[in-house]
Design a protein around this motif. Structure first.
Motif, PDB file in Angstrom:
ATOM      1  N   HIS A  72      28.038 -76.303 -26.462  1.00  0.00           N
ATOM      2  CA  HIS A  72      26.680 -75.804 -26.599  1.00  0.00           C
ATOM      3  C   HIS A  72      25.735 -76.913 -27.030  1.00  0.00           C
ATOM      4  N   TRP A  73      24.472 -76.586 -27.113  1.00  0.00           N
ATOM      5  CA  TRP A  73      23.532 -77.521 -27.744  1.00  0.00           C
ATOM      6  C   TRP A  73      22.669 -76.719 -28.703  1.00  0.00           C
ATOM      7  N   GLY A  74      22.243 -77.370 -29.777  1.00  0.00           N
ATOM      8  CA  GLY A  74      21.477 -76.629 -30.773  1.00  0.00           C
ATOM      9  C   GLY A  74      20.300 -77.394 -31.338  1.00  0.00           C
ATOM     10  N   CYS A  75      20.097 -78.639 -30.892  1.00  0.00           N
ATOM     11  CA  CYS A  75      18.978 -79.391 -31.444  1.00  0.00           C
ATOM     12  C   CYS A  75      18.564 -80.478 -30.465  1.00  0.00           C
ATOM     13  N   ASP A  76      17.495 -81.179 -30.825  1.00  0.00           N
ATOM     14  CA  ASP A  76      17.005 -82.277 -29.984  1.00  0.00           C
ATOM     15  C   ASP A  76      17.259 -83.617 -30.640  1.00  0.00           C
ATOM     16  N   THR A  77      17.801 -83.592 -31.851  1.00  0.00           N
ATOM     17  CA  THR A  77      17.795 -84.811 -32.661  1.00  0.00           C
ATOM     18  C   THR A  77      19.189 -85.259 -33.095  1.00  0.00           C
ATOM     19  N   SER A  78      20.215 -84.815 -32.407  1.00  0.00           N
ATOM     20  CA  SER A  78      21.587 -85.260 -32.668  1.00  0.00           C
ATOM     21  C   SER A  78      22.081 -84.862 -34.047  1.00  0.00           C
ATOM     22  N   ASN A  79      21.550 -83.785 -34.579  1.00  0.00           N
ATOM     23  CA  ASN A  79      21.923 -83.390 -35.928  1.00  0.00           C
ATOM     24  C   ASN A  79      22.928 -82.249 -36.027  1.00  0.00           C
ATOM     25  N   CYS A  80      23.063 -81.413 -34.995  1.00  0.00           N
ATOM     26  CA  CYS A  80      23.763 -80.146 -35.229  1.00  0.00           C
ATOM     27  C   CYS A  80      25.224 -80.140 -34.816  1.00  0.00           C
ATOM     28  N   GLY A  81      25.605 -80.963 -33.863  1.00  0.00           N
ATOM     29  CA  GLY A  81      27.017 -81.049 -33.499  1.00  0.00           C
ATOM     30  C   GLY A  81      27.552 -79.908 -32.645  1.00  0.00           C
ATOM     31  N   ALA A  82      26.676 -79.025 -32.174  1.00  0.00           N
ATOM     32  CA  ALA A  82      27.149 -77.930 -31.319  1.00  0.00           C
ATOM     33  C   ALA A  82      27.700 -78.480 -30.003  1.00  0.00           C
ATOM     34  N   CYS A  83      27.336 -79.715 -29.690  1.00  0.00           N
ATOM     35  CA  CYS A  83      27.620 -80.321 -28.395  1.00  0.00           C
ATOM     36  C   CYS A  83      28.819 -81.275 -28.429  1.00  0.00           C
ATOM     37  N   VAL A  84      29.555 -81.293 -29.529  1.00  0.00           N
ATOM     38  CA  VAL A  84      30.596 -82.325 -29.665  1.00  0.00           C
ATOM     39  C   VAL A  84      31.718 -82.126 -28.643  1.00  0.00           C
TER      40      VAL A  84
ATOM     41  N   VAL B 162      32.125 -87.177 -29.724  1.00  0.00           N
ATOM     42  CA  VAL B 162      30.751 -87.675 -29.657  1.00  0.00           C
ATOM     43  C   VAL B 162      29.810 -86.490 -29.494  1.00  0.00           C
ATOM     44  N   LYS B 163      28.548 -86.727 -29.818  1.00  0.00           N
ATOM     45  CA  LYS B 163      27.536 -85.706 -29.608  1.00  0.00           C
ATOM     46  C   LYS B 163      27.046 -85.861 -28.167  1.00  0.00           C
ATOM     47  N   SER B 164      27.443 -84.943 -27.319  1.00  0.00           N
ATOM     48  CA  SER B 164      27.214 -85.129 -25.887  1.00  0.00           C
ATOM     49  C   SER B 164      25.754 -84.931 -25.499  1.00  0.00           C
ATOM     50  N   CYS B 165      24.930 -84.513 -26.462  1.00  0.00           N
ATOM     51  CA  CYS B 165      23.489 -84.454 -26.209  1.00  0.00           C
ATOM     52  C   CYS B 165      22.870 -85.832 -26.361  1.00  0.00           C
ATOM     53  N   THR B 166      23.646 -86.784 -26.843  1.00  0.00           N
ATOM     54  CA  THR B 166      23.109 -88.109 -27.135  1.00  0.00           C
ATOM     55  C   THR B 166      23.860 -89.159 -26.336  1.00  0.00           C
TER      56      THR B 166
HETATM   57  S1  FES Z   1      22.834 -80.603 -29.594  1.00  0.00           S
HETATM   58 FE1  FES Z   1      22.546 -80.898 -31.702  1.00  0.00          FE
HETATM   59  S2  FES Z   1      23.753 -82.677 -31.993  1.00  0.00           S
HETATM   60 FE2  FES Z   1      23.925 -82.390 -29.913  1.00  0.00          FE
END
Ligand code: FES
Ligand SMILES: Cc1cc2nc3c(=O)[nH]c(=O)nc-3n(C[C@H](O)[C@H](O)[C@H](O)COP(=O)(O)OP(=O)(O)OC[C@H]3O[C@@H](n4cnc5c(N)ncnc54)[C@H](O)[C@@H]3O)c2cc1C
Ligand code: FES
Lengths: 788, 291, 171
Positions: free
Chosen positions: C36-48, C56-60
């Motif tokens: 999943h994704w939960g933020c725009d700033t690499s803070n939440c870790g839903a995307c690991v 890794v944080k796959s949003c970043t």
């Molecule tokens: S979506 Fe929040 S850290 Fe990747």
């Protein structure tokens, strides 16, 4: 009490049924919904907090090769859709037509073939703004000559929204006049945000041929949404289906309708294609669902020996640019008037004045049961302030004033009738679990060494399970819930409920409820929810109302099924139904344990050729609509232990002890999980979560870099215990637990920090108690000391 | 979720190749290391490079080693690599202290040491740590390599001496005999950027400080260091009073700004308080023979 | 550009924009919506997710950066119909509520236990500190990971593991 005749073992820890999909990554959240031909929407938002729109040019965006539509407020206005109703009877701009009234307000909606292109196209829209003076401070918004925010409302001349009061002013003034001691505090409950990990989103699919609109949405109240869509869009309600699939947390933020939902629906109607819109995190934090923002003045009156005589509060409530607060219609300040809390307070009066400001609308019940969080915070801080004034131990002062078990049902001075509780015992259990006396000894030792350790206590009473429909409705929809139960021929059951889980585990708890009533295994009961085409009407999940209201509806439906089963059992066993007793989860011939039948056999018979007595048509199903006779009042006693670093102001929560009385516990494992969540919430709100603004109305907390949520490192290992006083008016004695800990915990954390700083003479710090705020308070106290 | 604007992508396979690509695409190209600063900025559209030159395949730049007592860290070493290195923990404890509190474990898995320094965020932790250690940075360009003291690397917020077309390739930390080092940071929550942080390196001989390095971040210190405080310490007796005075001097000379994270007065106080804490710990380590 | 990524053991070649984030590649291009994704700033870790062996944080991370690499997502934790001990632990100990953070949490936990089969509670908290859960207060997530550690040790006595745990803990 309980579960008269509940099957043995049906209540208790039971692994959650919903886990099977989530641990495999196989849940279906709104953003997981992918339909053929689906388009993606993006919202253009205002960079300014207050400005007149003097020009809007969408031509470049519309010309983007991947853009399918651009919608503006003007276009919506032509359809009469530019302003939508809020849950508080106000209106809110779907897309701005005249002015923008908060930073992040919706201005235009772009629909493109993919989400990246939609985002790109936003950059191609130009908007001309004529800046207006922003009003960020609620107090200033009330001053004469303050700029008028809601000039869309004809005849309006000020930013004042409402005045509301409760309690007996005269009696309260008299109590204060006769008191030995009066202590006052100004307390800000800062603007906060529920910030579920999943942001809000929608997939709207308008079928041109059938005329059916299907809306997958992050909704905590799908049935309410359906009715609102029907009335607002002028669509026949049976042609609207709202599906709340798996939801990544709600905490009140997914109760309201948001402009993005409507934009996606309108876009789907225009393009005849499914349209998805999912807000990003900064949109979520800046524009969706704030909570709290109560500026409170509280006073407590008492005798010198510590008997509380009266409470008064006056509150300035910042509602943002549109009054979109979510609460029952006749309670504009929610249940704030339950602010006498867990104490026997003879006289109380509160007044709440609400204003518009150039901030995001919302005022959702962020796990707070409609402003009970603010109320509990107020009284718990005042009782601690009184303890300081009297030089009393805050626990002893509380013990002295807590409501006693024999006072229940208790009518509070502001008119609430508390159902049940044993408050002194609950506090005693907390003290024992914490080892309170040892903690105080340790604190004394540490203070001797110059260390700052604090112990904070909070006793709270929540008010949940809204609510009796004679008093409580949302936009005219009474707050009763339906439930429908079908037992299939082989004895497996399907329960359809109106409420919607966002993680609370309804698929398990509700199955256990039915299983207990019918002598089935919870594994044999399937719970259907979150789809308005497949479930009966009801108001949704918030305000801890699922178990108190929908849970009760499920019990009543199950008991009706059980009574039908009794008639069938009578026919099967060839005795009069009156001669049967429900024993051990089966209908048994009285005095003849050898002759009994269980629900599966009865269900088969009910579907068979068996000749059934008059008055029963066959099959085994029934339904119920539950109109709660009263709210339920979960309560508890919390103790928080903190250490404060005097050199940096950093607060560490070392221990947190929570004793909750939520009545009968259906699944204690799930109950504990709910409490854990709320404790983390309270810790976050007390220490770090705040939506703040600069003087121009720029939101300073628009991402998780600055809207800080606690991580596993800030949370201690929580220590839980329980007391149980069943709710006398709920069919199984349950009270609800979803919000207790969020309601009760912030005050415990704040009280602990203030207790730690007592040797320095600090008596109050507003939340959030960030390192900077704590250090500033320490410095101010030291400066005062220096002067003295 | 926010998404970057359109961009081109090239993957470099060697330092030479990276330099060629940088030369080819010019100043509108950006080096992409871990991307944990660059991609968030691209998502917010604060950065909109035309081309990304991905250097993640340059395994030649991913190392942490000690040679001749000197620590050498390849620019592509991940934060986690530094944290995993036992020799770093033993001899350059400040780097372990700092790495334990930089971002979070998952970010540390991918963010690089070189990227952190090149980002030149005014709140970057490693910039202060390497300033305290008086590190030397190796920059490679079309004309070969040059070295720059860490304290002259940063030219302003988000600006460094690395010119377009160049790469930071290595960070070198001199051995400091008789030295100990430490890092102290205050943030609002795990994973948060510092409200203020201080790094200290002390070399002592008997009771005398022979060399002192103090790095500060997030408080507006030029080149991330507190040189006035260092001067107060070198050659001085290693007494608590001296350390405390060094803290006062560090606080006096920094230039923090107020923001929603805290007022300048608080950050200034922290600069002093954390300098003293880091110095004390560095001294303990120096005395214990830890480094 | 054309990329080939080995996701959960299967090779996928796709034409993508260079700017495409790995999380969107997994979710939108490959239909692996477990992450999943939960933020725009690499803070939440839903995307690991794992890139090669590393969470890794796959949003970043850009999908392009994963070209030629292996990615492992939550969909690959269960193998041959057997749940990973971490998955079992999350169910046994009620380590999830809404389930939105869960895939990211489990991927980090799996990597932690691979490197440190016997972590302390504090080490688990630290390992998960770049990830936000709004539902559980982390208490039961920590228990879940410790449960998995103990279960692994039971299953494979050669491997050091944590103490046996009653997952449910105090009510
Ligand atoms: S979506 Fe929040 S850290 Fe990747
Ligand atoms: C959630 C989060 C929290 C964080 N918290 C902290 C914190 O508390 N403290 C802290 O100090 N940092 C923190 N960071 C920053 C993190 O340490 C850095 O983002 C990251 O390590 C930078 O490295 P990178 O490899 O990702 O750089 P990239 O993002 O790839 O690059 C950053 C910049 O440096 C340039 N660049 C990179 N490598 C080179 C090179 N070798 N030569 C020339 N130019 C180069 C790039 O072009 C770009 O301009 C945090 C980051 C995140 C996402
Ligand atoms: S279970 Fe909901 S965010 Fe973690």
């Amino acid at each position: 009490m309980n579960a008269a005749g509940a099957a043995p073992g049906a209540y208790g820890p039971h692994a959650r049924k919903e886990d099977a999909r989530f641990i495999r990554g196989a849940g279906t959240f709104v953003d997981d919904v992918a339909l053929t031909g689906m388009l993606h929407g993006a919202v253009l938002r205002s960079p300014l907090a207050h400005a007149r729109i003097t020009g809007l040019d969408i031509s470049a965006a519309a010309a983007h090769p991947k853009v399918e539509a651009v919608i503006t407020g003007q276009m919506l206005a032509e359809q009469g859709l530019a302003w939508m109703p809020t849950l508080s009877g106000d209106v809110q701009a779907v897309l701005a037509t005249d002015k923008v009234r908060f930073q992040g307000q919706e201005v235009a909606f772009v629909v493109a073939q993919d989400r990246y292109s939609a985002r790109d196209a936003l950059e191609l829209i130009t908007v001309d703004y004529e800046p207006l003076p922003p009003l960020i401070d609620a107090k200033r918004a009330l001053l004469d000559g303050a700029p008028l925010i809601r000039d869309d409302q004809p005849g309006r001349t000020t930013n004042h929204i409402f005045d509301w009061e409760a309690g007996d002013l005269q009696a309260t003034d008299a109590a204060f006049a006769g008191a030995d001691v009066v202590v006052a505090r100004d307390l800000v409950y800062p603007r906060s945000h529920p910030a579920p990990l999943e942001t809000c989103g929608v997939v709207a699919d308008s079928d041109r041929i059938t005329g059916k609109l299907t809306v997958w949405a992050t909704s905590q109240a799908p049935h309410v949404h359906r009715t609102l869509y029907a009335t607002f869009l002028g669509l026949p309600e049976h042609k609207i289906r709202v599906i709340s699939p798996d939801i990544g947390g709600g905490f009140g933020s997914k109760v309201p309708l948001y402009p993005g939902y409507l934009c996606a629906i309108v876009a789907s109607m225009r393009t005849a294609r499914p349209v998805k819109w999912v807000e990003d995190r900064s949109e979520n934090l800046m524009a969706t669902a704030f909570a709290r923002d109560y500026h409170m003045h509280g006073e407590i009156a008492a005798t010198r020996d510590g008997r509380i005589l009266g409470l008064r509060a006056s509150v300035l409530a910042d509602h943002g640019a549109f009054n979109a607060t979510a609460q029952p219609s006749r309670f504009p300040a929610g249940f704030f008037s339950v602010f006498t809390g867990s104490y026997d307070v003879p006289a109380a009066h509160c007044q709440v004045r609400a204003v518009y400001t150039n901030k995001a609308p919302g005022g959702v019940a962020y796990a707070c049961s409609f402003r009970v969080t603010e109320a509990v915070y107020l009284v718990e801080r005042l009782v601690d302030a009184l303890a300081i004034e009297l030089g009393a131990d805050p626990v002893r002062l509380r013990m002295r004033n807590l409501l006693r078990p024999e006072q229940f049902p208790y009518r509070s001075p502001t008119g609430w009738e508390y159902d049940s509780g044993d408050y002194p015992r609950t506090l005693a259990v907390a003290l024992q679990t914490a080892g309170y006396d040892d903690l105080r000894r340790e604190q004394a030792e540490r203070r001797g060494r110059g260390e700052l350790m604090g112990i904070g206590v909070s006793c709270f009473t929540d008010a949940v399970g809204a609510g009796p429909r004679a008093h409580m409705d949302i936009l005219g929809l009474g707050m009763a819930d339906g439930a429908e139960l079908r037992v299939h021929p082989t004895g497996k059951a399907v329960l359809a409920v109106s409420c919607q889980t966002q993680g609370q585990g309804h698929e398990t708890t509700f199955a256990q409820i039915v299983a207990a009533e019918l002598g089935l295994s919870a594994d044999d009961v399937e719970v259907v929810h979150g789809d308005t085409d497949r479930t009966p009407f009801g108001l949704g999940t918030y305000g801890s109302r699922s178990t108190p209201v929908s849970g009760a509806a499920a019990v009543v439906a199950a008991r009706r099924v059980r009574e039908r089963a009794r008639i069938v059992a009578g026919a099967m066993l060839e005795v009069s139904p009156q001669d049967l007793a429900w024993t051990g989860g089966r209908w048994q011939v009285r005095g003849d344990p050898g002759r009994s039948v269980g629900i599966p056999a009865i269900a088969m018979a009910a579907h068979s050729a068996l000749d059934l007595p008059d008055g029963i048509e066959g099959h085994l199903d029934d339904k119920a609509v539950y109109n709660p006779p009263n709210l339920t009042f979960p309560n508890g006693a919390y103790i928080c232990v903190v250490d404060v670093d005097p050199g940096t102001g950093v607060v560490t929560v070392r221990r947190f002890i929570a004793v909750d009385d939520c009545g009968v516990r259906i699944n204690p494992m799930i109950v504990a999980g709910q409490v854990h969540r709320g404790l983390a919430d309270g810790l976050g709100i007390a220490l770090m979560q705040e939506i703040s603004f600069d003087a121009d109305g720029n939101c300073l907390s628009g991402s998780f870099m600055d809207y800080l949520l606690p991580t596993a490192v800030e949370c201690p290992s929580f220590e839980l215990a329980e007391t149980v006083t069943p709710c006398p008016h709920h069919p199984i004695g349950a009270k609800g637990i979803g919000e207790s800990a969020t309601v009760g915990s912030p005050a415990a954390v704040v009280n602990a920090v203030i207790d730690a700083l007592r040797p320095l003479g600090v008596t109050h710090i507003d939340m959030p108690m960030t390192p900077a705020n704590v250090w500033l308070a320490i410095e101010a106290a030291r400066a005062r000391d220096g002067r003295e | 979720m926010q998404v970057p604007a359109q961009v081109e992508y090239e993957r470099a396979v060697s330092v030479g190749h990276a330099l060629t690509l940088l030369a080819r695409y010019g100043p509108r190209a950006a080096v992409l290391a871990g991307g944990h600063s660059l991609i968030p900025m691209m998502k917010l559209r604060l950065a909109q490079p035309e081309t990304l030159i991905d250097i993640n395949a340059l395994s030649e730049l991913r190392y942490v080693e000690v040679a001749d007592g000197e620590l050498r860290v390849g620019a592509l070493a991940r934060h986690a690599d530094l944290l995993e290195s036992a020799v770093v923990g033993e001899r350059f404890a400040i780097l372990h202290d700092a790495e334990q509190v930089i971002a979070d474990p998952v970010v540390r898995n991918w963010g690089t040491v070189g990227g952190s320094l090149c980002q030149s965020d005014p709140s970057e932790d490693l910039s202060a740590a390497f300033a305290a250690l008086k590190a030397t940075l190796v920059i490679t360009g079309p004309d070969g390599t040059r070295t720059v003291p860490a304290r002259r690397f940063h030219t302003g917020p988000y600006e460094t001496v690395v010119a377009p077309g160049e790469l930071l390739t290595e960070i070198r930390v001199p051995a400091s005999p008789g030295g100990g080092s430490a890092y102290a940071k205050v943030c609002r929550r795990a994973g948060d950027w510092p409200l203020a942080a201080a790094g200290a390196m002390l070399a002592v001989d008997g009771g005398t400080i022979v060399e002192a390095g103090i790095g500060l971040t997030a408080v507006g210190s030029r080149h991330f260091c507190a040189s006035e405080a260092e001067e107060h310490l070198s050659g001085a007796p290693a007494t608590p009073e001296r350390l405390a005075e060094a803290g006062r001097i560090a606080a006096q000379h920094c230039r923090p700004v107020s923001d929603q994270r805290g007022p300048a007065s608080y950050k200034r106080h922290l600069a002093g308080e954390l300098t003293v804490r880091a110095l004390r710990r560095a001294l303990l380590r120096a005395r214990a023979g830890e480094r | 550009m054309r990329i080939t990524v080995i996701v959960n053991g299967a090779s996928h070649t796709r034409e993508v924009e260079p700017r495409l984030l790995l999380i969107h590649f997994l979710r939108d291009d490959l239909g692996l919506t477990g992450s999943h994704w939960g933020c725009d700033t690499s803070n939440c870790g839903a995307c690991v997710v794992w890139l090669d062996e590393t969470p890794v944080k796959s949003c970043t991370v850009l999908a392009a950066m994963a070209d030629g690499h292996r990615v492992r997502t939550v969909e690959d934790l269960e193998r041959g119909g057997v749940l990973d001990p971490v998955q079992q632990g999350f169910t046994e100990c009620h380590g999830l509520q809404c389930g939105f953070c869960t895939p990211g949490m489990m991927m980090t936990a799996r990597a932690l236990l691979d490197r440190n089969p016997n972590p302390t509670a504090a080490q688990v908290r630290e390992a998960l500190s770049g990830q936000i859960c709004r539902c559980t207060g982390y208490e039961n997530i920590v228990r879940s990971v410790l449960w998995a550690s103990a279960r692994q040790a039971e299953a494979d006595p050669a491997r050091p593991g944590g103490p046996a745990l009653d997952g449910r803990g105090p009510a």
